[in-house]
Enzyme design. Structure first.
Site: not given
Length: 326
Positions: A32, A181, A185
């Site tokens: 991205i 993870y 985030k």
């Protein structure tokens, strides 16, 4: 002052010009982040890729240059897992002002062995959250002298169903890769919103904006050799998934809008329009657990302790170093 709802319709394929503006994109050499950099380069902005791997950075720069005539793109070495190197990385920018930074880089591990950085921090938490926390500290002087500058943080749907364990931020107990993870985030997203609250408290014109890319699949992403190569057959086989999710070039749209759109305000969450998974970017209500200011404040203090950095925000300053009025 216009709001996002009454501003002119945003066209992801006809972006406003941004000559004279500079943007740092962490992890801008792939995924991205690459498409964020490519799209911003197309507006005439100067784009700096923050990357660990010089060869991958050069490949991304060449790819963008082949598609964007006259693109102003370069890179600086940036390893978010190495907190001690970040000040030098910011010095290497060679800028006296910065219009925006896109906190995009991240690492996701799927093997069951817990990994640590040289400083002893769990790798995903260190890279995704602590590295961006420390980087923000070093970038603050450049952002503070740039009126209307923005910090754009890329979150994840993975964080929506998770909660932080403030007593075990680094997953030393019962380590599970996917959960670690998701929590890293979530920490990053809580930090982005707390950052905006603190910027508002000191009267800064810098804003912190949160985005999430929705469902982004490699298989639906157009090729950018040698950065990303997808055959026509691969894309055709996965076209039905395009009804639900999207490729990474579309997943870049929320971050690009958060950088460029003058109607964007701090403390908001931008996501794809269709169920938060695909489509053009729009605001959505901040998830309820992201609005937990007590947890965010405790995370901020813990992050200062873990990084050894006192991230204190000063009032807006002018280019001559004096405090600005208003």
């Amino acid at each position: 002052m216009p709001s996002a709802s009454d501003a002119p319709q945003w066209n992801v394929h006809r972006l406003p010009r941004a000559e004279g503006r500079s943007v740092l994109v962490t992890g801008g050499n792939a995924g991205i982040g690459y498409f964020v950099a490519e799209q911003l380069a197309g507006t005439g902005a100067t784009v700096v890729l923050g990357c660990r791997d010089a060869a991958k950075a050069e490949a991304a720069i060449a790819s963008i240059g082949s598609r964007v005539h006259g693109a102003e793109v370069r890179y600086v070495p940036l390893d978010l897992a190495d907190l001690g190197s970040l000040e030098a990385s910011v010095d290497a920018l060679g800028l006296d002002r910065l219009d925006a930074v896109v906190h995009n880089a991240g690492v996701a591990l799927d093997h069951p062995t817990r990994c640590e950085t040289n400083a002893g921090h769990e790798l995903m938490f260190a890279t995704n959250h602590l590295g961006h926390f420390a980087l923000t500290h070093y970038l603050t002087p450049l952002l503070a002298v740039t009126p209307g500058s923005r910090l754009v943080t890329t979150g994840s749907f993975a964080a929506k169903s998770e909660r932080l364990n403030l007593d075990d931020l680094q997953s030393t107990q019962d380590y599970r890769p996917k959960r670690a993870y998701a929590r890293s985030k979530l920490a990053q997203m809580l930090f982005a919103l707390e950052l905006d609250r603190r910027l508002r408290a000191v009267g800064s014109t810098t804003t912190s904006v949160l985005v999430h890319p929705g469902g982004a699949l490699d298989a639906l992403t157009p090729s950018r050799p040698p950065v990303q190569v997808r055959t026509t057959g691969e894309r055709l086989r996965h076209l039905p998934l395009g009804l639900v999710v999207q490729g990474k070039e579309a997943a870049a749209w929320p971050a690009v809008r958060a950088v460029l759109d003058p109607s964007v305000r701090g403390g908001r969450l931008w996501s794809p329009r269709r169920f938060g998974l695909r489509g053009t970017p729009r605001t959505e209500p901040v998830w309820s657990h992201l609005a937990d200011t007590a947890t965010a404040a405790r995370l901020w203090e813990a992050s200062c302790d873990l990084t050894g950095i006192d991230l204190t925000l000063a009032p807006r300053t002018r280019l001559d170093g004096k405090q600005a009025d208003g």
